[in-house]
Scaffold this motif. Structure first.
Motif, short mmCIF file in Angstrom:
data_model
loop_
_atom_site.label_atom_id
_atom_site.label_comp_id
_atom_site.label_asym_id
_atom_site.label_seq_id
_atom_site.Cartn_x
_atom_site.Cartn_y
_atom_site.Cartn_z
N ARG A 26 0.81 -1.22 0.00
CA ARG A 26 0.00 0.00 0.00
C ARG A 26 0.84 1.27 0.00
O ARG A 26 0.31 2.37 -0.19
N ALA A 27 2.13 1.13 0.24
CA ALA A 27 2.97 2.31 0.40
C ALA A 27 2.95 3.23 -0.82
O ALA A 27 2.84 4.46 -0.65
N PRO A 28 3.06 2.73 -2.06
CA PRO A 28 3.10 3.67 -3.19
C PRO A 28 1.84 4.53 -3.32
O PRO A 28 1.92 5.64 -3.86
N ALA A 29 0.70 4.05 -2.82
CA ALA A 29 -0.54 4.81 -2.94
C ALA A 29 -0.85 5.62 -1.68
O ALA A 29 -1.85 6.35 -1.65
N THR A 30 -0.01 5.51 -0.63
CA THR A 30 -0.31 6.21 0.62
C THR A 30 0.82 7.11 1.11
O THR A 30 0.57 8.16 1.70
N GLY A 90 12.75 0.02 2.75
CA GLY A 90 11.66 -0.08 3.71
C GLY A 90 11.48 1.16 4.56
O GLY A 90 11.20 1.06 5.77
N ILE A 91 11.60 2.37 3.96
CA ILE A 91 11.50 3.58 4.76
C ILE A 91 10.86 4.70 3.93
O ILE A 91 11.11 4.82 2.73
N ALA A 92 10.03 5.49 4.59
CA ALA A 92 9.48 6.72 4.02
C ALA A 92 9.87 7.86 4.95
O ALA A 92 9.59 7.81 6.15
N LEU A 93 10.54 8.88 4.40
CA LEU A 93 10.98 10.03 5.19
C LEU A 93 9.97 11.16 5.06
O LEU A 93 9.53 11.49 3.95
#
Length: 783
Positions: free
Chosen positions: A541-545, A569-572
């Motif tokens: 789901r990360a690319p859409a959220t 595995g990280i979003a800044l």
């Protein structure tokens, strides 16, 4: 006062307390802006009492009588007696029907008579668990004969010292499925004393365990039964549920063993007025592609909360998110500052994420009247005993009829009259319900949907079970997991040995599972400046959220995503409070891998299929709170593939032409019908709109025909699409009726527009969707 132009169902000959309260907050509303579509009077119910059974220990009866309960209700004793006799049992009755007493009687009796016996209590929320622990602690402290029970919490808030004490001494542990999965079962050797004498397992508010979360919990409970058996115990399961369809069958699926059900509610309740409220369309603001938008449900709920507080009514306002709870409380306080400044400090927000002591203070302040109004997430939906509430405002349908009734049941908990107001969001399901009140008020609640056989859930859970104790071939057969186990072995994660199946050294499956919905690896959301970890999102789901530029909310704080590193595995993110929200735009493709069920009705074919859905985020919209779109920002994100299950239907071009839909209108008609169907699936399946997705195409490569898909948004499926396939006529009928009932001319968010549409809601043909759905339903009816 202006006469309200709405439907009022018959029931009471004279106005009730709820009616009077509703009339007061509607005073002065112009007829053209009147929001009510329906009100209903739910009659009072008389209590049916019975006597205390002989098997209940005298000290237990004594302390419960001292709490003011002289005689129990009949349903409490029926369920408690079944448990005392050794049967797994589920009690499925309404809010404030005393379900806690059902398990307190057998558990406290057994623990008082057997000084070595133990019990486990599981709840889906910390607030509920803390409330029940407090009640049991008061009972056990009130009589020396119960002082050896030693109830104790064991969750994320429990200190290391208290955890150590609990393992050594506590006989009734209060925890949640998360801690059972991560703490108790992996370290069961340290809990051998507890598991060896485990007599009862209490599962409170078990209707909350549905979809992927419920499937995980079902397998965790099978692991629990397995470990208990390893130490020679065979505990009785006592489940408490809100009213739900087929509670015995749902509970049996959850625990993996036959379960008796008790559904007759013998508790009293006061009369309740239920009002369905549709905010008006705004004339000065337009949304995407110039569509009309309604006044936001959150703003409307804040206004109602302020008005009810002015009337002196103790009120809960349920909203959908933590940020929404904070915003609703702030808006209500701002309105009160202008009209009744002395009441500003008597309104607050309540949500998950607060410190435990802050939550307790808020609950106490609402209960004793220091607070008159609270805006809350569903954290206060379950179990917390707050007496004396006069009104509940629900900002947007909460996803299931069971949840709506549970939230509404927070008011009038001591037999007094009350008011419940459902404020419709700009959403097809909400629009349908406020114009078709029978679907909300006159139908049985939903059955719980779980699928423990989902290989994407079962595989990781099998690894956890094998790490806790080697799996035998008989257990593999009981789990129905031979194929899944073979796949795990092929990946080198598990090995067959003479004494069973063993996890490969170095494998640590427990921490890699997010039992509340995520499957697969997790992306950490980290504040770049401080290194603070805000939370996680599963990689699918990360690319859409959490794409670059996305607005991310965390416990009332707002952040903007700077970078997303999927491989690492990280979003800044950085702290920022922009005036807009964001929503992803993506391209979606779907491939049919196999068809499980299919039936043909003339020119229409309906099927339940295994599919692979490929998503690629191509940009995002920035949208103001009013619904107005600022702009669209392009992105270049990698494609993601989701193997899942879908309900689908195909139609022939000849059928569409006969329905008046020419070739140029087919894409818009299919697209609009798909959006509306997604919005209405929660009516027949216990899911949220975010749990599902859809695709429509005028010529699908695998079918060669115009096709509409609605799929589960979780790997392997979650049971929602299957429920839609089973009840497709009811589902599509409601979809057509919702689109017809909407007062817009060419489409809006209340009928065919979707806030998460990857194609920017283009093309959409509202009239074409109505014609298409009508033609499909006619064909199915003829068949």
């Amino acid at each position: 006062m202006t006469t309200p132009p709405h439907r009022r169902s018959s029931g009471a000959a004279t106005a009730s307390f709820g009616d009077e309260l509703l009339d007061r907050i509607l005073e002065g509303t112009p007829a053209a802006e009147h929001p009510l579509t329906h009100t209903a009077q739910l009659p009072a119910r008389t209590a049916v009492h019975t006597e205390w059974p002989d098997w209940v220990a005298e000290p237990v009866v004594r302390v419960i009588r001292e709490c003011g309960i002289d005689r129990p209700w009949r349903h409490q004793i029926r369920a408690a007696t079944l448990a005392a006799e050794g049967s797994h049992v589920v009690l499925s009755t309404g809010t404030a029907s005393g379900k806690s007493l059902t398990y307190q009687l057998p558990v406290l009796t057994t623990l008082s008579e057997d000084p070595q016996a133990t019990a486990l209590y599981l709840s889906p929320t910390k607030a509920l668990g803390a409330d029940q622990l407090r009640a049991v602690t008061e009972l056990t402290c009130a009589d020396p004969a119960l002082s050896s029970v030693h109830p104790c919490a064991y969750d994320g808030d429990t200190s290391p010292e208290l955890r150590q004490w609990a393992r050594a001494h506590a006989r009734w542990i209060f925890t949640n499925p998360d801690m059972l999965h991560l703490g108790l079962l992996p370290g069961h050797n340290r809990w051998s004393r507890f598991f060896a004498r485990l007599r009862y397992v209490v599962i409170d508010e078990c209707h909350a365990y549905r979809g992927v979360f419920g499937s995980h919990v079902a397998l965790i409970l099978r692991r629990l039964r397995r470990i208990a058996a390893h130490y020679g115990a065979d505990p009785v399961f006592v489940l408490a549920s809100a009213t739900t369809a087929e509670p015995g069958a749902a509970a049996s699926r959850l625990i993996g063993a036959p379960c008796r059900e008790v559904t007759e509610d013998c508790s009293p309740s006061g009369p309740r007025t239920v009002a369905l409220w549709e905010p008006p369309l705004l004339t000065e603001i337009t949304g995407e592609n110039g569509t009309p938008v309604r006044r936001a449900a959150g703003n409307e709920a804040a206004r109602l909360l302020a008005d009810l507080v002015v009337e002196g009514a103790r009120t809960l306002a349920f909203v959908r998110s933590r940020h929404g709870a904070e915003t609703t409380a702030i808006t209500a306080r701002r309105l009160l500052a202008a009209s009744a400044p002395d009441l500003v400090d008597r309104v607050a927000a309540y949500r998950a994420g607060y410190l435990a002591e802050d939550r307790r203070d808020l609950e106490a302040a609402l209960g004793d009247g220091r607070l008159l109004g609270v805006a809350t997430t569903n954290a206060l939906e379950l179990g917390v005993d707050i007496a004396g509430l006069d009104a509940v405002v629900v900002a947007g349908f909460p996803g299931t009829v069971a949840s709506f009734r549970q939230q509404g049941g927070r008011a009038g908990r001591r037999g007094a009259g009350s008011l419940v107001v459902l404020v419709a969001r700009d959403d097809p399901l909400d629009t349908y319900l406020v114009h078709h009140p029978q679907a909300l008020l006159g139908t049985p609640v939903e059955a719980t949907v779980t699928d423990p056989s989902n290989p994407y859930v079962l595989g990781p859970q099998l690894l956890c079970a094998a790490l806790e104790a080697p799996l035998t071939d008989a257990e593999v057969a009981e789990f129905g997991a031979a194929d899944v186990l073979a796949d795990l072995a092929a990946q080198g994660l598990i090995r067959r040995r003479p004494h069973g199946w063993f996890v490969t050294p170095g494998t640590a499956p427990h921490a890699g599972i997010d039992i509340r919905g995520g499957i697969g690896s997790q992306i950490a959301i980290v504040e770049a400046d401080t290194g603070r970890m805000l939370g996680t999102v599963d990689a699918g789901r990360a690319p859409a959220t959490v794409y670059p530029g996305a607005v991310h909310l965390h416990q009332g704080e707002s952040f903007v995503v700077d970078e997303l590193y999927l491989d690492d595995g990280i979003a800044l993110v950085h702290a920022e409070n922009p005036e807009w929200t964001t929503s992803a735009r993506e391209l979606t493709d779907i491939t049919i891998t196999s068809v499980d069920e299919q039936r043909t009705a003339g020119a229409v074919t309906v099927a339940f299929a295994r599919v692979e859905v490929t998503h690629q985020v191509i940009g995002y919209l920035r949208r103001l709170p009013s619904g107005e779109v600022l702009d669209q920002i392009p992105l270049d994100m990698p494609a993601q593939t989701l193997p899942t299950r879908a309900v689908m239907y195909t139609v022939t071009p000849e059928l569409l032409a006969h329905a008046g839909i020419g070739a140029e209108r087919i894409p818009g008609a299919l697209h609009a019908a798909e959006h509306a169907a997604i919005g209405l699936l929660p009516l027949v399946a216990t899911c949220d709109r975010g749990d599902i997705g859809g695709v429509s195409t005028a010529l699908h490569a695998d079918t060669g025909l115009p096709t509409v898909f609605v799929y589960d948004g979780h790997p392997g499926g979650a049971g929602f699409a299957e429920r839609g396939h089973t009840r497709i006529v009811e589902w599509l009928t409601a979809t057509r009726d919702a689109v017809l009932a909407c007062e817009c001319t060419t489409g809006c968010p209340s009928c065919v527009y979707s806030p998460k549409c990857g194609n920017g809601n283009d093309p959409l043909d509202k009239a074409g969707a109505i014609a298409l759905l009508g033609a499909v339903l006619t064909a199915l009816a003829k068949a």
